[in-house]
Design a protein around this motif. Structure first.
Motif, PDB file in Angstrom:
ATOM      1  N   ASP A 127      -7.445  13.185   5.958  1.00 16.43           N
ATOM      2  CA  ASP A 127      -7.468  12.264   4.817  1.00 16.43           C
ATOM      3  C   ASP A 127      -8.865  12.155   4.219  1.00 16.43           C
ATOM      4  O   ASP A 127      -9.022  12.165   2.989  1.00 16.43           O
ATOM      5  CB  ASP A 127      -6.994  10.872   5.233  1.00 16.43           C
ATOM      6  CG  ASP A 127      -5.483  10.746   5.317  1.00 16.43           C
ATOM      7  OD1 ASP A 127      -4.767  11.718   5.002  1.00 16.43           O
ATOM      8  OD2 ASP A 127      -5.022   9.648   5.703  1.00 16.43           O
ATOM      9  N   LEU A 176       0.820  -1.212   0.000  1.00 20.17           N
ATOM     10  CA  LEU A 176       0.000   0.000   0.000  1.00 20.17           C
ATOM     11  C   LEU A 176       0.856   1.265   0.000  1.00 20.17           C
ATOM     12  O   LEU A 176       0.345   2.355  -0.164  1.00 20.17           O
ATOM     13  CB  LEU A 176      -0.947   0.021   1.200  1.00 20.17           C
ATOM     14  CG  LEU A 176      -2.114  -0.942   1.151  1.00 20.17           C
ATOM     15  CD1 LEU A 176      -2.996  -0.768   2.373  1.00 20.17           C
ATOM     16  CD2 LEU A 176      -2.928  -0.793  -0.096  1.00 20.17           C
ATOM     17  N   SER A 177       2.155   1.144   0.153  1.00 16.46           N
ATOM     18  CA  SER A 177       3.026   2.322   0.084  1.00 16.46           C
ATOM     19  C   SER A 177       4.240   1.997  -0.773  1.00 16.46           C
ATOM     20  O   SER A 177       5.316   1.728  -0.279  1.00 16.46           O
ATOM     21  CB  SER A 177       3.455   2.758   1.486  1.00 16.46           C
ATOM     22  OG  SER A 177       4.142   1.724   2.122  1.00 16.46           O
ATOM     23  N   LEU A 180      -9.274   4.511   0.252  1.00 14.14           N
ATOM     24  CA  LEU A 180      -7.842   4.545  -0.019  1.00 14.14           C
ATOM     25  C   LEU A 180      -7.512   5.873  -0.662  1.00 14.14           C
ATOM     26  O   LEU A 180      -8.300   6.416  -1.453  1.00 14.14           O
ATOM     27  CB  LEU A 180      -7.443   3.396  -0.932  1.00 14.14           C
ATOM     28  CG  LEU A 180      -7.716   1.997  -0.361  1.00 14.14           C
ATOM     29  CD1 LEU A 180      -7.469   0.936  -1.416  1.00 14.14           C
ATOM     30  CD2 LEU A 180      -6.868   1.738   0.854  1.00 14.14           C
ATOM     31  N   ARG A 219      -2.517   4.638   0.598  1.00 14.88           N
ATOM     32  CA  ARG A 219      -2.742   4.250   1.989  1.00 14.88           C
ATOM     33  C   ARG A 219      -4.224   4.340   2.324  1.00 14.88           C
ATOM     34  O   ARG A 219      -4.993   5.013   1.638  1.00 14.88           O
ATOM     35  CB  ARG A 219      -1.935   5.123   2.941  1.00 14.88           C
ATOM     36  CG  ARG A 219      -2.409   6.564   2.996  1.00 14.88           C
ATOM     37  CD  ARG A 219      -1.704   7.343   4.104  1.00 14.88           C
ATOM     38  NE  ARG A 219      -2.330   8.631   4.302  1.00 14.88           N
ATOM     39  CZ  ARG A 219      -1.685   9.776   4.315  1.00 14.88           C
ATOM     40  NH1 ARG A 219      -0.378   9.809   4.128  1.00 14.88           N
ATOM     41  NH2 ARG A 219      -2.345  10.903   4.517  1.00 14.88           N
ATOM     42  N   GLN A 224       2.382   7.016  -3.007  1.00 15.27           N
ATOM     43  CA  GLN A 224       1.965   6.242  -1.846  1.00 15.27           C
ATOM     44  C   GLN A 224       0.459   6.025  -1.940  1.00 15.27           C
ATOM     45  O   GLN A 224      -0.285   6.953  -2.268  1.00 15.27           O
ATOM     46  CB  GLN A 224       2.308   6.992  -0.553  1.00 15.27           C
ATOM     47  CG  GLN A 224       1.878   6.256   0.697  1.00 15.27           C
ATOM     48  CD  GLN A 224       2.084   7.071   1.956  1.00 15.27           C
ATOM     49  OE1 GLN A 224       2.091   8.296   1.923  1.00 15.27           O
ATOM     50  NE2 GLN A 224       2.236   6.383   3.076  1.00 15.27           N
ATOM     51  N   ARG A 276      -6.373  -4.988  -0.294  1.00 19.59           N
ATOM     52  CA  ARG A 276      -7.205  -4.771   0.894  1.00 19.59           C
ATOM     53  C   ARG A 276      -8.290  -5.852   0.973  1.00 19.59           C
ATOM     54  O   ARG A 276      -8.580  -6.367   2.054  1.00 19.59           O
ATOM     55  CB  ARG A 276      -7.815  -3.369   0.856  1.00 19.59           C
ATOM     56  CG  ARG A 276      -8.663  -3.039   2.047  1.00 19.59           C
ATOM     57  CD  ARG A 276      -7.833  -2.899   3.292  1.00 19.59           C
ATOM     58  NE  ARG A 276      -8.695  -2.535   4.412  1.00 19.59           N
ATOM     59  CZ  ARG A 276      -8.425  -2.817   5.667  1.00 19.59           C
ATOM     60  NH1 ARG A 276      -7.280  -3.382   5.982  1.00 19.59           N
ATOM     61  NH2 ARG A 276      -9.253  -2.477   6.619  1.00 19.59           N
TER      62      ARG A 276
END
Length: 153
Positions: free
Chosen positions: A22, A3-4, A56, A15, A13, A105
């Motif tokens: 976010d 994920l990064s 995400l 995340r 990235q 995920r």
């Protein structure tokens, strides 16, 4: 894919969105792409599924440029939705990275497949990532879509 993971030209990235900052970035990006660019009504863009979704966030050099959400639709199936990449980040692999991150995920959550409702103009993008279209074309927010799915097993 982690994920990064770093991108070629910029530091990229992906995340899980965490915290108010976010989530605000997620909704700003979606508003810019869907509401402002594609004329999707605001009341159709944001929904109650946002409260249960995994969001995400894609960042280039620390700046948010894309987002996607995944909702567990039914036992073993994740629904990928609201994939949005800002114009300045299109063509950089960000969309592909977001789809792969959703798949990762989904696997982490023990899901067996990922479904999505693709705008028909994006079918080739998803087909190249292993998704298969099925069913009849339908309108969502006035935009033609098809159901697609990818088995993760």
């Amino acid at each position: 894919m982690s994920l990064s993971e770093a991108g070629a030209a910029t530091s990229q990235q992906i995340r899980l969105a965490a915290g108010e900052h976010d989530l605000a970035a997620v909704f700003v990006i979606r508003g810019a792409v869907f509401v402002a660019e594609q004329n999707v009504p605001v009341e159709e863009e944001w929904d109650l599924r946002d409260t249960e979704a995994d969001h995400l966030l894609a960042l280039h050099d620390g700046v948010p440029v894309g987002t996607v959400r995944m909702v567990v639709e039914q036992e073993g199936v994740g629904l990928l939705g609201r994939l949005a990449v800002l114009p300045r980040a299109r063509g950089t692999g960000t969309g592909k990275a977001l789809v792969l991150a959703v798949e990762e995920r989904a696997r982490e959550r023990g899901l067996r497949s990922v479904e999505l409702h693709a705008q028909t103009q994006a079918l080739g993008f998803y087909e190249a990532l292993g998704y298969t279209a099925h069913g009849e074309e339908f309108l969502d927010a006035g935009i033609p879509h098809l159901h697609m799915e990818r088995d993760l097993r």
